[in-house]
Design a protein around this motif. Structure first.
Motif, mmCIF file in Angstrom:
data_model
loop_
_atom_site.group_PDB
_atom_site.id
_atom_site.type_symbol
_atom_site.label_atom_id
_atom_site.label_comp_id
_atom_site.label_asym_id
_atom_site.label_seq_id
_atom_site.Cartn_x
_atom_site.Cartn_y
_atom_site.Cartn_z
ATOM 1 N N GLU A 1 4.397 14.795 1.120
ATOM 2 C CA GLU A 1 5.336 15.455 0.198
ATOM 3 C C GLU A 1 5.112 16.968 0.211
ATOM 4 N N LEU B 1 0.836 -1.197 0.000
ATOM 5 C CA LEU B 1 0.000 0.000 0.000
ATOM 6 C C LEU B 1 0.876 1.254 0.000
ATOM 7 N N TYR B 2 1.874 1.258 0.889
ATOM 8 C CA TYR B 2 2.773 2.412 0.957
ATOM 9 C C TYR B 2 3.504 2.605 -0.377
ATOM 10 N N ILE C 1 0.140 10.403 1.260
ATOM 11 C CA ILE C 1 1.541 10.532 0.829
ATOM 12 C C ILE C 1 1.737 11.838 0.064
ATOM 13 N N ALA D 1 6.694 13.665 -5.716
ATOM 14 C CA ALA D 1 7.965 13.354 -5.044
ATOM 15 C C ALA D 1 9.089 13.735 -5.991
ATOM 16 N N SER E 1 -4.535 6.375 1.305
ATOM 17 C CA SER E 1 -3.081 6.267 1.372
ATOM 18 C C SER E 1 -2.408 7.183 0.351
ATOM 19 N N ASP E 2 -2.931 7.214 -0.868
ATOM 20 C CA ASP E 2 -2.349 8.075 -1.916
ATOM 21 C C ASP E 2 -2.421 9.555 -1.518
ATOM 22 N N ASP F 1 2.827 1.523 -3.376
ATOM 23 C CA ASP F 1 1.927 1.920 -4.459
ATOM 24 C C ASP F 1 1.675 3.432 -4.386
ATOM 25 N N SER F 2 1.511 3.951 -3.185
ATOM 26 C CA SER F 2 1.292 5.391 -3.010
ATOM 27 C C SER F 2 2.571 6.178 -3.287
ATOM 28 N N TRP F 3 3.691 5.617 -2.885
ATOM 29 C CA TRP F 3 4.976 6.247 -3.192
ATOM 30 C C TRP F 3 5.137 6.341 -4.710
ATOM 31 N N ARG F 4 4.788 5.269 -5.405
ATOM 32 C CA ARG F 4 4.889 5.269 -6.865
ATOM 33 C C ARG F 4 3.939 6.301 -7.477
ATOM 34 N N PHE F 5 2.740 6.425 -6.925
ATOM 35 C CA PHE F 5 1.820 7.466 -7.395
ATOM 36 C C PHE F 5 2.494 8.836 -7.295
ATOM 37 N N SER F 6 3.127 9.094 -6.151
ATOM 38 C CA SER F 6 3.771 10.397 -5.932
ATOM 39 C C SER F 6 4.938 10.624 -6.889
ATOM 40 N N ARG G 1 5.917 24.735 -7.069
ATOM 41 C CA ARG G 1 5.701 23.290 -6.976
ATOM 42 C C ARG G 1 4.211 23.010 -7.096
#
Lengths: 256, 256
Positions: free
Chosen positions: B89, A42-43, B85, A56, B81-82, A45-50, B244
């Motif tokens: 950021e 879950l984390y 995150i 990010a 979650s998305d 997947d959300s990191w990848r979204f960002s 940003r």
């Protein structure tokens, strides 16, 4: 003699006990593993979204807890599927464009993780979990055997037939021209109109500045920049901008 | 009498047969369901990648095969979650900003699916699988009870304390000002510096044009647009652009 109905009873009792004890153990083990996996998944997947939405920025390595996630993403069906759908969108747009006869309708491509795939290199270098090593990456580049990103080759071939001018704009250095040309040809690309590298005077410039400057020069030469394809937002943002930009996935590294 | 070892044999045989026939049936049923699910899931995950990276544009409804996927995404842990995150950021960036004493450091927020959540409305209207119905959506807006997007409220509160000027820039119409202000206050937002709506003269303009024009006016008034938060790329792209931009997820609808 034990009557048949007792045998039957033992049969079903045995089945039930064996089944339920096994299920209990399996469930217990699975639950522990699954909850850690689910939380990381879950984390990540959300990191990848960002990462993919450019929220990010300036990250140097894939987060440690996402190493399995990125490995699985890049090696499994998801990376291939994501690039395929981006190419489908790119082609749907390309087919809607009225191409002029003057040979000035340009489609700009980035090279690394756009036309060529460095996955064989990153696969033995931790899929972005290690800090970028320029020396070893340049050794890989010098081999000149990066394969084509399959979906991009499909896009490139159809665009070429349609009459687009293929402009390749890469962050690689002019010193890598020969091996890059050979690699592109070996991977199946050909007939590009121009292949633009970083010159000595571009060293130290962020990618977004270097690439915007080159797009401005292309426009000054008369090109209409119909679209850009790249795996980094720095391939796509900045001015002038293409009419449409197509962002390919890349959760392995970030270039400013 | 049947010797004990025979009973034992029946016991294990029974267990094995019961286990394996049940497993076989389960596996068969699961495989059929799982392969359809896996194929849709893979496709819809890639479709969502294309939507969130602005590769897919001008779509009117969620693809039919992704209706379950989007429902699950919005209702389950992933959407929360998305957004979390993205807000992490945003805050990491906000904390790196040196805020001046002149009260001109602005953070621009979109309203729908950014500060306020219309998920209660979309939950009973197919989560984006039906064509947008302006009449029924405006009825929902008039109720004035859209909840805060939890992560955005957390961001908003910290930015306010830090000294940012909160500028709310929405595609809603000036006629919806009163109910929107009441809704925002009810959801926990307050102390915004300005709340900008579409005027009659903005009707028919793409969101990206309307919002860029307003950002230009804000800059002309002396504001420095430090950041923008929005769920649509049309909230973020165009000139002038914030230093940003933070893209919140929204797989339910597209606004040009």
């Amino acid at each position: 003699m034990v009557p048949f109905r007792f045998l039957l009873l033992f049969f079903f009792l045995g089945a039930a006990v064996a089944e339920s004890s096994q299920t209990f153990l399996q469930t217990m083990t699975q639950n522990v593993a699954a909850s850690a996996f689910a939380s990381d998944h879950l984390y990540c997947d959300s990191w990848r979204f960002s990462v993919e939405t450019n929220n990010a920025r300036f990250w140097r390595t894939v987060p440690f807890r996402c190493r399995e996630f990125v490995h699985e993403y890049m090696s499994g069906a998801r990376y291939a599927s994501d690039t395929d759908i981006v190419v489908d969108e790119s082609l749907a747009f390309a087919r809607s464009v009225q191409i002029a006869d003057d040979g000035n309708d340009a489609w700009i491509f980035d090279v690394d993780e756009t036309l060529l795939s460095n996955v064989p290199y990153y696969a033995i270098n931790g899929f972005g979990t290690k800090v970028f090593n320029e020396t070893s990456f340049n050794e890989w580049v010098d081999v000149g055997r990066a394969p084509a990103l399959a979906a991009s080759l499909r896009l490139y071939q159809e665009l070429l037939v349609s009459g687009f001018q293929m402009i390749l704009l890469t962050g690689r250095n002019e010193a890598q021209r020969k091996v890059t040309e050979e690699n592109l040809l070996h991977a199946g690309y050909h007939s590009w109109r121009s292949l633009i590298f970083r010159e000595d005077s571009d060293m130290g410039k962020p990618g977004v500045v270097f690439k915007s400057e080159r797009r401005a020069e292309l426009e000054a030469q008369g090109f209409r920049i119909v679209a850009s394809s790249g795996d980094q937002w720095s391939d796509l943002l900045g001015f002038p901008m293409a009419r449409r930009s197509f962002k390919l996935p890349n959760p392995m590294y970030y270039i400013d």
